[in-house]
Design an enzyme around this catalytic site. Structure first.
Site, PDB file in Angstrom:
ATOM      1  N   THR A 167       0.838  -1.200   0.000  1.00  0.00           N
ATOM      2  CA  THR A 167       0.000   0.000   0.000  1.00  0.00           C
ATOM      3  C   THR A 167       0.876   1.254   0.000  1.00  0.00           C
ATOM      4  OG1 THR A 167      -1.535  -1.234   1.401  1.00  0.00           O
ATOM      5  CG2 THR A 167      -1.960   1.105   1.180  1.00  0.00           C
ATOM      6  N   SER A 222       6.359   4.115   8.285  1.00  0.00           N
ATOM      7  CA  SER A 222       5.208   4.855   8.804  1.00  0.00           C
ATOM      8  C   SER A 222       4.950   4.587  10.277  1.00  0.00           C
ATOM      9  CB  SER A 222       3.987   4.531   7.940  1.00  0.00           C
ATOM     10  OG  SER A 222       2.917   5.366   8.293  1.00  0.00           O
ATOM     11  N   HIS A 223       3.790   3.998  10.577  1.00  0.00           N
ATOM     12  CA  HIS A 223       3.366   3.802  11.965  1.00  0.00           C
ATOM     13  C   HIS A 223       3.852   2.472  12.532  1.00  0.00           C
ATOM     14  CE1 HIS A 223       0.640   2.340   8.956  1.00  0.00           C
ATOM     15  NE2 HIS A 223       0.316   1.374   9.780  1.00  0.00           N
ATOM     16  N   ASP A 240       2.185  10.278  13.410  1.00  0.00           N
ATOM     17  CA  ASP A 240       2.800   8.941  13.392  1.00  0.00           C
ATOM     18  C   ASP A 240       4.288   9.004  13.083  1.00  0.00           C
ATOM     19  OD1 ASP A 240       2.532   9.679  10.721  1.00  0.00           O
ATOM     20  OD2 ASP A 240       2.366   7.597  10.058  1.00  0.00           O
ATOM     21  N   ASP A 289       6.218   8.875  10.466  1.00  0.00           N
ATOM     22  CA  ASP A 289       6.744   9.745   9.406  1.00  0.00           C
ATOM     23  C   ASP A 289       5.930  11.031   9.232  1.00  0.00           C
ATOM     24  OD1 ASP A 289       4.604   8.216   8.475  1.00  0.00           O
ATOM     25  OD2 ASP A 289       5.266   8.340   6.396  1.00  0.00           O
ATOM     26  N   ASP A 295       2.680  11.749   8.619  1.00  0.00           N
ATOM     27  CA  ASP A 295       1.576  12.004   7.687  1.00  0.00           C
ATOM     28  C   ASP A 295       0.202  11.717   8.292  1.00  0.00           C
ATOM     29  OD1 ASP A 295       1.957   9.285   7.655  1.00  0.00           O
ATOM     30  OD2 ASP A 295       2.115   9.090   5.476  1.00  0.00           O
ATOM     31  N   ARG A 296       0.158  11.070   9.456  1.00  0.00           N
ATOM     32  CA  ARG A 296      -1.145  10.794  10.068  1.00  0.00           C
ATOM     33  C   ARG A 296      -1.471  11.805  11.161  1.00  0.00           C
ATOM     34  NH1 ARG A 296      -2.282   4.356  10.463  1.00  0.00           N
ATOM     35  NH2 ARG A 296      -1.745   3.924   8.312  1.00  0.00           N
ATOM     36  N   GLU A 342      -9.889   6.909   6.511  1.00  0.00           N
ATOM     37  CA  GLU A 342     -10.288   6.590   7.882  1.00  0.00           C
ATOM     38  C   GLU A 342      -9.096   6.257   8.774  1.00  0.00           C
ATOM     39  OE1 GLU A 342      -9.591   3.298   8.846  1.00  0.00           O
ATOM     40  OE2 GLU A 342      -8.847   3.024   6.798  1.00  0.00           O
ATOM     41  N   LYS A 393      -0.647  12.735   2.585  1.00  0.00           N
ATOM     42  CA  LYS A 393      -1.444  13.170   3.724  1.00  0.00           C
ATOM     43  C   LYS A 393      -0.506  13.893   4.684  1.00  0.00           C
ATOM     44  CE  LYS A 393      -1.231   8.527   5.641  1.00  0.00           C
ATOM     45  NZ  LYS A 393      -1.444   7.314   4.856  1.00  0.00           N
TER      46      LYS A 393
HETATM   47  C1  G1P Z   1      -2.910   1.455   5.840  1.00  0.00           C
HETATM   48  C2  G1P Z   1      -4.181   2.251   5.826  1.00  0.00           C
HETATM   49  C3  G1P Z   1      -4.265   3.109   4.576  1.00  0.00           C
HETATM   50  C4  G1P Z   1      -3.018   3.983   4.482  1.00  0.00           C
HETATM   51  C5  G1P Z   1      -1.778   3.114   4.570  1.00  0.00           C
HETATM   52  C6  G1P Z   1      -0.505   3.958   4.620  1.00  0.00           C
HETATM   53  O1  G1P Z   1      -2.889   0.577   4.726  1.00  0.00           O
HETATM   54  O2  G1P Z   1      -5.307   1.415   5.905  1.00  0.00           O
HETATM   55  O3  G1P Z   1      -5.428   3.887   4.607  1.00  0.00           O
HETATM   56  O4  G1P Z   1      -3.012   4.705   3.278  1.00  0.00           O
HETATM   57  O5  G1P Z   1      -1.812   2.327   5.755  1.00  0.00           O
HETATM   58  O6  G1P Z   1      -0.484   4.836   5.699  1.00  0.00           O
HETATM   59  P1  G1P Z   1      -3.286  -0.987   4.832  1.00  0.00           P
HETATM   60  O7  G1P Z   1      -2.412  -1.568   5.904  1.00  0.00           O
HETATM   61  O8  G1P Z   1      -4.726  -1.011   5.253  1.00  0.00           O
HETATM   62  O9  G1P Z   1      -3.064  -1.537   3.457  1.00  0.00           O
HETATM   63 ZN    ZN Z   2       2.712   7.471   8.025  1.00  0.00          ZN
END
Ligand code: G1P
Ligand code: ZN
Length: 544
Positions: free
Chosen positions: A18, A113-114, A278, A280, A282-283, A365, A377
Site C-alpha cells: 500500500t 510509517s506507523h 505517526d 513519518d 503524515d497521520r 479513515e 497526507k
Molecule cells: C494502511 C491504511 C491506509 C493507508 C496506509 C498507509 O494501509 O489502511 O489507509 O493509506 O496504511 O499509511 P493498509 O495496511 O490497510 O493496506
Molecule cells: Zn505514516
C-alpha cells in the site's frame, strides 16, 4: 572516487505494498537487498541524469545507514543533486513539499510509517514522483518488475557524507545539500493558515494544547511550529525527540497507541485540544476534552468549515475519500454541490485527482487527511487546520462536531483489525467472501437488508487505469456498510480489517457508544465472514 558495478541476483519479495516496500530491518540489512531496490527505482526512471533527488526519513533504526548507501548510489548513477534532511530527517509531507518546491525528479522516503522501529522491527522505502506524491501503481509495478531482473547495481566507493551540518558538499560530481527539514514546510503552512489568529489562541494563556510526537519525526516540526512560532508554551509537545526505536512505542496515532495523550485528554483538567502524529508525520489524531474525532468525521468537518481558513476560503473543487472511509464527507460535498470521489485505500490514488484539479481535500479513515498543498497526507497540516477553525469559531471541539452531526446526521464508524493472522487463513476468508458476493444481494440480516455487495474496483477518472479487488463491500439499504479487506502494509502474516459504518439521522440517538451503535453490524460481519473460526481469533487485536 571509483564507481563500483556490483553483481547481484534478484530478491523475489520486493513488491511494494500500500505504501512502499516495508520489511523487517534484518531483511533490508541482507547484502545487496536495499541496493537492489534502489537501483530498481533508478532503472525505472527516465532522464534522471543531472536531476535533483530528495532523500530523508523518519529517523528510525537504519535510516542513517540507508541514506549513506542511497547517496553513494545516486552519485554513481549520475544524479546532479540530492537534497537531504539534516541528520537524515524529513517527514513524509516535508519530502513532498521539498520535491515540489525544487522541481526534483522525485524523492526517496525511508520509513515504515506507523510500524514500530528498532533492530528487531520494521524499515521501509517509498518512492515519490515529481508531483511530490507516492509512486502510482504503474510505477511501483515497473520497479518491482525491474527488481525481478536486476543483475547489477552501481555504487560509489567513498566515505560517508556528514549529515549534521547544513550546506552543500560534492560527492563525485554530485551536489549533496543538507537542508533544514522544517523550513520549507513551515513556510507552506504559513501560506495556508491564519498564523496570527492561531498565535492569539495559543499564546493567550486560556487555551491549552498538547501534541504527542511519539518520539517520531514530527517532534522538531511540532516544536518549531507550535512552541517557537505560534507562542504555545514549552512542554506543549510531548515525546518530541525522534528516537531510533520511537522509545519502544508504536508510533501510530490512535486511541490504543497514543495512550499518554489520551490519558491527558480524557483525564481531570484536560487540555482544550490534543493531537498526535505517526512515525513519518503524515497521520493525525484529533482529540477534544473527553472527545475523540473520528478521522472520517474530521474530513467532513474540515470540508464543511474550509471557507473559514485562508488557504481554502475561495472554495473547494471537490473532495476524495478512500472507499472504507465513512460517507460523512459525501453529505457535505452534496450540500456544497461539489464532487466526491471514492478511491481505493492508499494515498497514491488521490494523486491524479489532485494533479488534475478535481479535488482539494482528501482523507482516509486510517488517520490520514490532506489537501492539494502537497501530494501526501499531512498530520500537522490537519492539526493546524483544526486550530484555525477553533480560533475562528471559539467553540469546544465536541460542540463543533455535534453541531455538524445535527446538520448532516451522524455516521457511527469503527474499524476492527485482526493482526498477525496466518496468511493462508486470511486469504481463504476473503476468497470465501468473494464467492458469496452474488448470493448476499437482497438478503435480510435483521434489521438490515443488503442493497449491494461487490469487490470494489476503481477506474481512475484521469488516466483510466483500473484497480480491482480493493475490498469486499456489503452495502445496506439504509446506507450502512461493512467492508472487508486485507492490509497491504504489514510485515508479518496478514491483517484483516473490518470497517463498520452506520448512518443515524436522528439527533436523539447521536450520543451512543460507537461499539454499541454498531453491534448489529458487528454481528452480521461475523455471521457472513465467520471471522472467529476462520482466523482462530475470538476478538480483534485493535478496535478504532
Ligand atoms: C494502511 C491504511 C491506509 C493507508 C496506509 C498507509 O494501509 O489502511 O489507509 O493509506 O496504511 O499509511 P493498509 O495496511 O490497510 O493496506
Ligand atoms: Zn505514516
Amino acid at each position: 572516487m571509483p564507481i563500483l558495478t556490483v553483481t547481484t541476483i534478484p530478491f523475489a519479495d520486493q513488491k511494494p505494498g500500500t505504501s512502499g516496500l516495508r520489511k523487517k530491518v534484518s531483511t533490508f540489512q541482507q547484502p545487496h537487498y536495499l541496493e537492489n531496490f534502489i537501483q530498481s527505482i533508478f532503472d525505472s526512471l527516465t532522464g534522471y541524469q543531472g536531476q535533483t533527488l530528495v532523500v530523508g526519513g523518519d529517523g528510525r533504526y537504519y535510516n542513517q545507514q540507508a541514506i549513506q548507501i542511497i547517496l553513494k548510489m545516486a552519485a554513481a548513477n549520475g544524479f546532479g543533486r540530492v537534497l537531504v534532511g539534516q541528520q537524515g530527517i524529513l517527514s513524509t509531507p516535508a519530502v513532498s513539499c521539498v520535491i515540489r518546491k525544487n522541481q526534483a525528479i522525485g524523492g526517496i522516503i525511508l520509513s515504515a510509517s506507523h510500524n514500530p522501529g528498532g533492530p528487531q522491527a520494521d524499515f521501509g522505502v517509498k518512492y515519490n514522483t515529481g508531483n511530490g506524491g507516492p509512486a502510482p501503481e504503474p510505477v511501483t509495478e515497473a520497479i518491482f518488475a525491474r527488481s525481478q531482473k536486476i543483475r547489477q547495481y552501481r555504487i560509489l566507493n567513498a566515505g560517508d557524507v556528514r549529515l549534521d551540518r547544513l550546506g552543500t558538499t560534492q560527492l563525485a560530481g554530485m551536489e549533496v545539500e543538507v537542508i533544514d527539514p522544517v523550513a520549507d514546510y513551515l513556510a507552506l503552512m504559513e501560506s495556508l493558515f491564519d498564523f496570527d489568529r492561531i498565535h492569539q489562541l495559543l499564546a493567550g494563556g486560556y487555551f491549552r494544547l498538547k501534541v504527542d510526537a511519539m518520539h517520531a519525526v514530527t517532534g522538531p516540526y511540532a516544536q518549531t511550529i507550535f512552541e517557537h512560532t505560534l507562542g504555545a508554551p514549552a512542554g506543549t509537545v510531548i515525546r518530541g525527540i525522534p528516537l531510533e526505536d520511537f522509545g519502544g512505542g508504536h508510533p501510530d496515532p490512535n486511541l490504543v497507541y497514543a495512550r499518554e495523550l489520551v490519558g491527558h485528554l480524557f483525564g481531570d483538567d484536560a487540555p482544550d485540544f490534543g493531537a498526535a502524529s505517526d512515525g513519518d508525520g503524515d497521520r493525525n489524531l484529533i482529540l477534544g476534552p473527553h472527545f475523540f474525532v473520528t478521522p472520517s468525521d474530521s474530513l467532513a468537518v474540515l470540508t464543511a468549515n474550509a471557507h473559514l481558513v485562508p488557504g481554502y476560503k475561495s472554495g473547494l473543487v471537490g473532495v476524495a475519500r478512500s472507499m472504507p472511509t465513512s460517507q460523512a464527507v459525501d453529505r457535505v460535498a452534496a450540500r456544497l454541490g461539489i464532487a466526491c470521489y471514492e478511491t481505493p485505500t492508499g494515498w497514491k490514488f488521490f494523486g491524479n485527482l489532485l494533479d488534475a484539479g478535481k479535488a482539494t481535500l482528501c482523507g482516509e479513515e486510517s488517520f490520514g487527511t490532506g489537501s492539494n498543498h502537497l501530494r501526501e497526507k499531512d498530520g500537522l497540516w490537519a492539526v493546524l487546520f483544526w486550530l484555525n477553525l477553533l480560533a475562528v469559531r471559539q467553540q469546544p471541539v465536541s460542540q463543533i462536531v455535534k453541531e455538524h452531526w445535527q446538520r448532516y446526521g451522524r455516521h457511527y464508524y469503527s474499524r476492527h483489525d485482526y493482526e498477525g493472522v496466518d496468511s493462508d487463513r486470511a486469504n481463504a476468508l476473503i476468497q470465501r467472501l468473494r464467492e458469496q458476493i452474488p448470493s448476499l444481494r437482497g438478503k435480510h440480516f435483521h434489521p438490515y437488508q443488503v442493497e449491494y455487495s461487490d469487490d470494489f474496483s476503481y477506474s481512475d477518472p484521469v488516466d483510466g487505469s483500473v484497480s480491482q479487488n480493493q475490498g469486499i463491500r456489503l452495502g445496506f439499504t439504509d446506507g450502512s456498510r461493512i467492508v472487508f479487506r486485507l492490509s497491504g502494509t504489514g510485515t508479518q502474516g496478514a491483517t484483516l480489517r473490518v470497517y463498520l459504518e452506520r448512518y443515524e439521522p436522528n439527533i436523539a440517538r447521536h450520543n451512543l457508544d460507537s461499539q454499541k451503535a454498531l453491534a448489529d453490524l458487528i454481528a452480521i460481519a461475523e455471521e457472513v465472514a465467520q471471522i472467529r473460526s476462520l482466523t482462530q481469533r475470538n476478538q480483534p487485536t485493535v478496535i478504532i
